[in-house]
Design a protein around this motif. Structure first.
Motif, PDB file in Angstrom:
ATOM      1  N   THR A 183       0.755  -1.257  -0.034  1.00  0.00           N
ATOM      2  CA  THR A 183      -0.083   0.149   0.027  1.00  0.00           C
ATOM      3  C   THR A 183       0.819   1.357  -0.047  1.00  0.00           C
ATOM      4  N   THR A 184       0.714   2.152  -0.704  1.00  0.00           N
ATOM      5  CA  THR A 184       1.239   3.428  -0.994  1.00  0.00           C
ATOM      6  C   THR A 184       0.373   4.490  -0.703  1.00  0.00           C
ATOM      7  N   VAL A 185       0.735   5.489   0.177  1.00  0.00           N
ATOM      8  CA  VAL A 185       0.062   6.564   0.371  1.00  0.00           C
ATOM      9  C   VAL A 185       0.672   7.709  -0.074  1.00  0.00           C
ATOM     10  N   THR A 186       0.079   8.656  -0.837  1.00  0.00           N
ATOM     11  CA  THR A 186       0.596   9.831  -1.344  1.00  0.00           C
ATOM     12  C   THR A 186      -0.254  11.188  -0.736  1.00  0.00           C
ATOM     13  N   GLY A 187       0.665  11.959   0.001  1.00  0.00           N
ATOM     14  CA  GLY A 187       0.044  12.878   0.721  1.00  0.00           C
ATOM     15  C   GLY A 187       0.811  14.158   0.047  1.00  0.00           C
ATOM     16  N   ARG A 188       0.703  15.395   0.865  1.00  0.00           N
ATOM     17  CA  ARG A 188       1.518  16.583   0.311  1.00  0.00           C
ATOM     18  C   ARG A 188       2.585  17.231   1.178  1.00  0.00           C
ATOM     19  N   GLU A 189       3.676  17.637   1.106  1.00  0.00           N
ATOM     20  CA  GLU A 189       4.589  18.198   1.984  1.00  0.00           C
ATOM     21  C   GLU A 189       4.083  19.367   2.630  1.00  0.00           C
ATOM     22  N   ALA A 190       4.558  19.716   3.531  1.00  0.00           N
ATOM     23  CA  ALA A 190       4.434  20.870   4.216  1.00  0.00           C
ATOM     24  C   ALA A 190       5.438  21.247   5.442  1.00  0.00           C
ATOM     25  N   HIS A 191       5.538  22.247   6.059  1.00  0.00           N
ATOM     26  CA  HIS A 191       6.491  22.435   7.191  1.00  0.00           C
ATOM     27  C   HIS A 191       5.875  21.629   8.244  1.00  0.00           C
ATOM     28  N   SER A 192       6.615  20.927   9.414  1.00  0.00           N
ATOM     29  CA  SER A 192       5.772  20.185  10.184  1.00  0.00           C
ATOM     30  C   SER A 192       5.258  20.918  11.276  1.00  0.00           C
ATOM     31  N   SER A 193       5.313  22.257  11.323  1.00  0.00           N
ATOM     32  CA  SER A 193       4.644  23.273  12.302  1.00  0.00           C
ATOM     33  C   SER A 193       3.246  23.574  11.573  1.00  0.00           C
ATOM     34  N   GLN A 194       3.081  23.065  10.604  1.00  0.00           N
ATOM     35  CA  GLN A 194       1.650  23.380   9.806  1.00  0.00           C
ATOM     36  C   GLN A 194       1.159  22.290   9.277  1.00  0.00           C
ATOM     37  N   ILE A 195       0.671  21.268  10.309  1.00  0.00           N
ATOM     38  CA  ILE A 195       0.059  20.084   9.834  1.00  0.00           C
ATOM     39  C   ILE A 195      -1.182  20.145   9.244  1.00  0.00           C
ATOM     40  N   ASP A 196      -1.957  21.222   9.460  1.00  0.00           N
ATOM     41  CA  ASP A 196      -3.228  21.319   8.660  1.00  0.00           C
ATOM     42  C   ASP A 196      -2.803  21.619   7.600  1.00  0.00           C
ATOM     43  N   LYS A 197      -1.771  22.072   6.994  1.00  0.00           N
ATOM     44  CA  LYS A 197      -1.659  22.795   5.453  1.00  0.00           C
ATOM     45  C   LYS A 197      -1.283  21.524   4.557  1.00  0.00           C
ATOM     46  N   GLY A 198      -1.088  20.300   5.082  1.00  0.00           N
ATOM     47  CA  GLY A 198      -0.578  19.294   4.525  1.00  0.00           C
ATOM     48  C   GLY A 198      -1.159  17.799   4.757  1.00  0.00           C
ATOM     49  N   VAL A 199      -0.627  16.841   4.054  1.00  0.00           N
ATOM     50  CA  VAL A 199      -1.142  15.431   4.482  1.00  0.00           C
ATOM     51  C   VAL A 199       0.195  14.435   4.729  1.00  0.00           C
ATOM     52  N   ASN A 200       0.236  14.206   5.907  1.00  0.00           N
ATOM     53  CA  ASN A 200       1.442  13.415   6.264  1.00  0.00           C
ATOM     54  C   ASN A 200       1.361  11.925   5.959  1.00  0.00           C
ATOM     55  N   ALA A 201       1.866  11.490   4.997  1.00  0.00           N
ATOM     56  CA  ALA A 201       1.733  10.025   4.571  1.00  0.00           C
ATOM     57  C   ALA A 201       1.960   9.137   5.327  1.00  0.00           C
ATOM     58  N   VAL A 202       2.935   9.477   6.203  1.00  0.00           N
ATOM     59  CA  VAL A 202       3.424   8.128   7.158  1.00  0.00           C
ATOM     60  C   VAL A 202       2.399   8.354   8.364  1.00  0.00           C
ATOM     61  N   MET A 203       1.620   9.199   8.758  1.00  0.00           N
ATOM     62  CA  MET A 203       0.633   9.217   9.731  1.00  0.00           C
ATOM     63  C   MET A 203      -0.638   8.657   9.141  1.00  0.00           C
ATOM     64  N   VAL A 204      -0.817   8.749   8.047  1.00  0.00           N
ATOM     65  CA  VAL A 204      -1.928   7.969   7.305  1.00  0.00           C
ATOM     66  C   VAL A 204      -1.740   6.506   7.402  1.00  0.00           C
ATOM     67  N   ALA A 205      -0.467   6.243   6.816  1.00  0.00           N
ATOM     68  CA  ALA A 205       0.225   4.818   6.903  1.00  0.00           C
ATOM     69  C   ALA A 205      -0.165   4.189   8.218  1.00  0.00           C
ATOM     70  N   ALA A 206       0.237   4.938   9.398  1.00  0.00           N
ATOM     71  CA  ALA A 206       0.213   4.497  10.398  1.00  0.00           C
ATOM     72  C   ALA A 206      -1.308   4.179  10.901  1.00  0.00           C
ATOM     73  N   GLU A 207      -2.151   5.013  10.496  1.00  0.00           N
ATOM     74  CA  GLU A 207      -3.567   4.963  10.685  1.00  0.00           C
ATOM     75  C   GLU A 207      -4.207   3.876  10.077  1.00  0.00           C
ATOM     76  N   LEU A 208      -3.747   3.434   8.772  1.00  0.00           N
ATOM     77  CA  LEU A 208      -4.217   2.372   8.133  1.00  0.00           C
ATOM     78  C   LEU A 208      -3.675   0.914   8.621  1.00  0.00           C
ATOM     79  N   ILE A 209      -2.479   0.983   9.293  1.00  0.00           N
ATOM     80  CA  ILE A 209      -2.057  -0.211   9.900  1.00  0.00           C
ATOM     81  C   ILE A 209      -2.470  -0.580  11.074  1.00  0.00           C
ATOM     82  N   MET A 210      -3.038   0.677  11.821  1.00  0.00           N
ATOM     83  CA  MET A 210      -3.886   0.409  13.014  1.00  0.00           C
ATOM     84  C   MET A 210      -5.239  -0.282  12.585  1.00  0.00           C
ATOM     85  N   TYR A 211      -5.655   0.160  11.431  1.00  0.00           N
ATOM     86  CA  TYR A 211      -6.934  -0.542  10.966  1.00  0.00           C
ATOM     87  C   TYR A 211      -6.988  -1.806  10.740  1.00  0.00           C
ATOM     88  N   LEU A 212      -5.803  -2.323  10.213  1.00  0.00           N
ATOM     89  CA  LEU A 212      -5.156  -3.846   9.722  1.00  0.00           C
ATOM     90  C   LEU A 212      -5.150  -4.571  10.989  1.00  0.00           C
TER      91      LEU A 212
END
Length: 386
Positions: A183-212
């Protein structure tokens, strides 16, 4: 006089070939070709599309239907990063054991068969024996598929197949199936202080793994109605993940691999369909609201079908006769037995060594296991010569 080997010497020779799945097995194949050719046997290579690896099919005895396939894989898993006490591709005998990569999984079975070639040749076999050595079993039983197709197309139909994966020479008539995915997640880069301005693919992957993990817990609760498997449920897990470039950059990409090992006779679609629905219909819309280019893509890596116990299976009957076992067992690891069964060739698993020693540093096989396999194959020769 053609060259002869004891089972120990043949195992040492096979272990000396580094046939890690990512590399070629052609050195081992060429050695076996030369060895059996010197005994007057014909063999046929079935190469991969790139020509870097090959299956090898050796037939002994009459060109008629029936007889047995003896199936073993030539590849081994990597030794990278493992704390070996000895050189993994230099077999060492110590304390009643043979140490080396592939000793247990599963070059000992092939070594015993090959060492007994002189005895196969000396006996007037009434039915054929097909020795099937495959590549890339460890990465999804890739090589054995074209070999089975070649057998069905070009060889008078064998009666049964014996797969020599490590069972401590116990007879196994069922194993779980395996489906694996990437499974490959594609997000959007942003400064880590602006987490609402981007999509962190690693965090999404972690969420999906927890669903597994949740799906896995659901399977654990359902259990195994047959009571035959350990663990007694369909298992779900993810073991590799890769993504991100720096801690202060929201990751654009993250890829993880995952699998489930399902009980024979159960659906092998439900878990994937539940995961895919959750990813596409629950998680992805939230991501696209921030980044329209966001995506979640899952591709199939492999599918190894389950081996299903069949009433009156001739492979099981023969293996039980040769071992003296009064029952057959079930295992949770996968083999090519399910693929042979799907092709209409009744199959059973019976081989030397302990699966608990496979894939580990300092892999070994008890010498007594090699001797037990030698007895088993000699009884098979006698049985097929009567």
């Amino acid at each position: 006089m053609p060259q002869t080997f004891t089972p120990r010497d043949m195992l040492s020779r096979l272990v000396s070939f580094d046939t890690t799945s990512r590399d070629s097995n052609l050195g081992l194949v060429a050695f076996v070709e030369d060895y059996v050719g010197a005994w007057g046997l014909k063999s046929r290579r079935i190469p991969n599309p790139e020509g870097t690896k090959a299956n090898l099919l050796i037939t002994i005895g009459p060109d008629i239907p029936g007889g047995a396939i003896l199936s073993g894989h030539t590849d081994v898993v990597p030794v990278d990063g493992q704390p070996w006490d000895t050189a993994p591709f230099n077999m060492v005998e110590r304390d009643g054991r043979y140490y080396g990569r592939g000793t247990s999984d599963m070059k000992a079975f092939s070594a015993v068969i090959l060492s007994l070639i002189p005895e196969f040749v000396a006996r007037p076999l009434r039915t054929p024996v097909h020795i099937a050595l495959s590549y890339d079993e460890e990465v999804g039983c890739l090589g054995v598929r074209p070999m089975i197709a070649d057998i069905v197309r070009s060889v008078p139909m064998p009666q049964l197949a014996i797969i020599g994966e490590p069972t401590n020479m116990k007879v196994v008539n069922a194993h779980k199936g395996i489906r694996s995915f990437r499974t490959t997640v594609t997000g959007r880069e942003a400064h880590s202080s602006q987490i609402d301005k981007g999509v962190n693919a690693v965090m999404v992957a972690a969420e999906l793994i927890m669903y597994l993990a949740k799906l896995g817990n659901d399977m654990r609760a359902k259990g195994d109605p047959t009571g035959r498997f350990d663990p007694p449920f369909t298992s779900v897990q993810s073991s590799t993940i890769e993504g991100g470039t720096a801690l202060n950059i929201l990751a654009r990409h993250c890829t993880f691999q995952w699998e489930f090992r399902y009980l024979p006779g159960t659906s092998h679609d439900d878990i994937f369909e539940a995961f895919d629905h959750h990813a596409r219909n629950v998680v992805l819309p939230r991501l696209k609201a921030i980044a329209p280019e966001a995506d979640i893509v899952t591709t199939v890596r492999s599918h190894v079908p389950a081996l299903v116990a069949r009433e009156g299976c001739p492979a099981e009957a023969l293996a039980r006769q040769l071992t003296g076992a009064n029952h057959a067992e079930a295992v949770s690891y996968g083999t090519e037995a399910g693929l042979f069964q799907e092709a209409g060739i009744p199959s059973v698993i019976c081989g030397p060594g302990d699966i608990r020693e496979a894939h580990k540093p300092n892999e070994y096989i008890e010498i007594t296991q090699v001797a037990a396999c030698e007895t088993f194959i000699r009884k098979l020769i006698t049985q097929l010569s009567l």
